[in-house]
Design a protein around this motif. Structure first.
Motif, PDB file in Angstrom:
ATOM      1  N   ASN A 216       0.868  -1.137  -0.052  1.00 55.83           N
ATOM      2  CA  ASN A 216       0.033   0.122  -0.100  1.00 55.83           C
ATOM      3  C   ASN A 216       0.868   1.160  -0.031  1.00 55.83           C
ATOM      4  O   ASN A 216       0.801   2.171   0.734  1.00 55.83           O
ATOM      5  CB  ASN A 216      -0.872  -0.045   1.255  1.00 55.83           C
ATOM      6  N   GLY A 217       1.841   1.158  -0.897  1.00 49.85           N
ATOM      7  CA  GLY A 217       2.933   2.400  -0.870  1.00 49.85           C
ATOM      8  C   GLY A 217       2.490   3.429  -1.843  1.00 49.85           C
ATOM      9  O   GLY A 217       1.154   3.847  -1.875  1.00 49.85           O
ATOM     10  N   ILE A 218       3.402   3.986  -2.534  1.00 49.12           N
ATOM     11  CA  ILE A 218       3.210   5.264  -3.267  1.00 49.12           C
ATOM     12  C   ILE A 218       2.524   5.092  -4.523  1.00 49.12           C
ATOM     13  O   ILE A 218       1.912   5.857  -5.067  1.00 49.12           O
ATOM     14  CB  ILE A 218       4.414   6.227  -3.227  1.00 49.12           C
ATOM     15  N   GLY A 219       2.579   3.730  -5.134  1.00 54.05           N
ATOM     16  CA  GLY A 219       2.029   3.444  -6.409  1.00 54.05           C
ATOM     17  C   GLY A 219       2.966   3.874  -7.523  1.00 54.05           C
ATOM     18  O   GLY A 219       3.815   4.737  -7.455  1.00 54.05           O
ATOM     19  N   ILE A 220       2.661   3.577  -8.709  1.00 54.54           N
ATOM     20  CA  ILE A 220       3.063   3.897 -10.024  1.00 54.54           C
ATOM     21  C   ILE A 220       2.180   4.441 -10.934  1.00 54.54           C
ATOM     22  O   ILE A 220       0.948   3.691 -11.174  1.00 54.54           O
ATOM     23  CB  ILE A 220       4.112   2.933 -10.341  1.00 54.54           C
TER      24      ILE A 220
END
Length: 507
Positions: free
Chosen positions: A427-431
């Motif tokens: 559930n990080g910063i995403g791309i």
């Protein structure tokens, strides 16, 4: 690569020779000061001896007391002793002549005035009084000669002291200026070398990528660094050989097949050469790092703040370059040679990877969930370890600061395609979707160098490891919500082990 350091070390040697010469010259001046002080002391003693013997002689003439003859005789003895000592170490021939002249004047005074007055006083006071004026001017001549000698000796002493002081000032100025200039030249040489190597290595990497993509006429730029230029020449030679082999493909289908085999062999040679070259580049890089860290340890705080900042920049650039070369070595290792495939327990493998990443897990505060029942597959242990390590490591690295990081590792079997698909979700910063293909390239980064660590080669290593298993690597992501990376491994009949409990690894 060490050529830029020649001038600073030559300058340092010149400074050392100058300091040694200055010290020797100062030692000579110091000896001159000591000798002049000794001679000046003897001249003053001679003047004092003249006063003593004159006082004793006149006291006897006036009083007639025999006790006054002792200072007179002692003064004569002391004058002769001091004159003998000074005569043994004269400063110049002129000083020796003046000393002999003073001694002769004293002897003449004794013959014409001193001793006659003493003998006359023994007979009659009136007779002695008539002789008192005789010889007074002769003693003044002795004093004048000795005074002249003292003035000249004072001048020599002053000149020696000034020479010593000037020599010390000159040595100090040369030492300080030379050391500062040497340090600045060393710093400049280190910075220049680091920047030059980094720039040309980057150009060499870009050129090698273009050559490997088929642009065999691509000319690699001349760097001026012998090691890098030799590496570039080897790339050119291999590219030329590959191009010649490709041209032979047009002759016939058989020639095409043979040329394809040769091309594959050349590519393996290129990869092997990239591995060897990257390994060899670490030695000059360690030299740069060692000298720069030596500068930082020895001269931290001795220069201005900007120089300390330049040293810190150089050390940081060297560390980044070291990471880049190590990652390039890892990429080369993954792509090298034939791999042995055996049964791999992916659950045990993931546990080992999490133990290796335990410090990152604790620092990030992440909660890592490993789904039960990870399968056993036919694969290469090292390649699969690279894949899990890079994907889980990226999830820990690109976390969002607004929430607790959640990482989940799981696997599903696709029956229709007879393969296992592994999932690493976070559930990080995403791309953003436009970058989905770009991130799997070598040295591709979506962020600045200072934002996140790494060289942008980890996903390229992962994709190569998966493709060597005959699988695929892809992802799904939404910016600000997280990402899920998927990779597949063909199922060769391995049976997944049941696992009754789900394991959670927390910091």
């Amino acid at each position: 690569m060490l050529r830029p350091f020649v001038v600073p070390f030559v300058l340092l040697g010149v400074v050392g020779v100058s300091v040694i010469a200055g010290v020797e010259r100062n030692a000579q001046a110091t000896r001159q000061v000591t000798e002049a002080q000794g001679r000046l002391l003897l001249i003053n003693s001679l003047l004092r001896d003249i006063s003593d013997l004159e006082t004793g002689q006149r006291g006897y003439v006036i009083t007639g007391q025999a006790d006054f003859l002792k200072p007179y005789l002692d003064g004569l003895i002391a004058f002769n002793e001091h004159a003998a000592q000074l005569r043994a170490r004269p400063a110049t021939p002129l000083q020796l002549n003046n000393l002999n002249r003073a001694a002769g004047q004293l002897a003449r005074w004794r013959r014409t005035a001193g001793d006659p007055q003493i003998r006359a006083r023994r007979t009659s006071l009136e007779q002695a009084a008539r002789l008192v004026s005789t010889g007074r001017r002769q003693l003044d001549d002795v004093r004048a000669t000795l005074t002249t000698m003292r003035e000249r000796e004072d001048a020599r002493l002053t000149a020696a002291v000034q020479s010593s002081a000037q020599t010390l000032r000159t040595v100090r100025q040369i030492t300080v200026a030379g050391l500062l200039l040497t340090l600045l030249l060393l710093l400049f040489a280190a910075l220049r070398m680091a920047r030059t190597v980094a720039r040309h290595l980057s150009q060499l990497t870009a050129g090698a990528q273009e050559i490997s993509a088929g642009q065999y006429d691509r000319r690699l730029p001349h760097s001026g660094v012998q090691e890098i230029d030799e590496l570039g020449e080897q790339f050119q030679e291999m590219a030329r050989a590959v191009r010649e082999r490709e041209q032979a493909l047009a002759d016939s289908a058989q020639a095409l097949q043979a040329s394809n085999e040769q091309l594959a062999h050349s590519n393996r040679e290129l990869e092997q050469f990239a591995y060897v070259a990257s390994h060899d580049l670490q030695e000059p890089l360690r030299t740069i790092g060692s000298y720069t860290e030596l500068l930082a340890r020895r001269y931290q705080g001795q220069l201005d703040a900007r120089a300390d900042q330049y040293i810190a920049f150089t050390i940081e650039a060297t560390r980044r370059m070291k990471t880049l070369i190590q990652d390039l070595l890892a990429f080369s290792r993954v792509r090298q040679g034939q791999r042995t495939f055996t049964a791999v327990d992916t659950e045990v493998l993931v546990r080992e990877v999490l133990e290796h990443l335990d410090e990152q897990v604790r620092e990030s505060g992440a909660q890592v969930q490993v789904a039960p029942g990870l399968p056993q597959v036919q694969g290469n242990l090292d390649l699969l370890r690279h894949a899990f390590h890079n994907l889980i490591g990226n999830a820990l690295k690109f976390r969002s600061p607004d929430r607790t990081l959640q990482v989940a590792v799981s696997a599903t079997r696709e029956e229709d395609r007879e393969r296992w698909v592994f999932h690493v979700q976070d559930n990080g910063i995403g791309i953003e979707e436009q970058y989905f293909d770009r991130i799997f390239g070598v040295f591709q980064r979506l962020h600045g160098v200072g934002e996140y660590s790494g060289s942008g080669i980890g996903l390229a290593v992962t994709r190569s490891a998966v493709e060597q298993h005959g699988g695929e690597l892809w992802l799904g992501s939404r910016p600000g919500q997280g990402s899920t990376f998927h990779f597949s491994v063909p199922d060769h009949g391995a049976i997944p082990r049941p696992h009754p409990l789900q394991e959670t690894v927390e910091p």
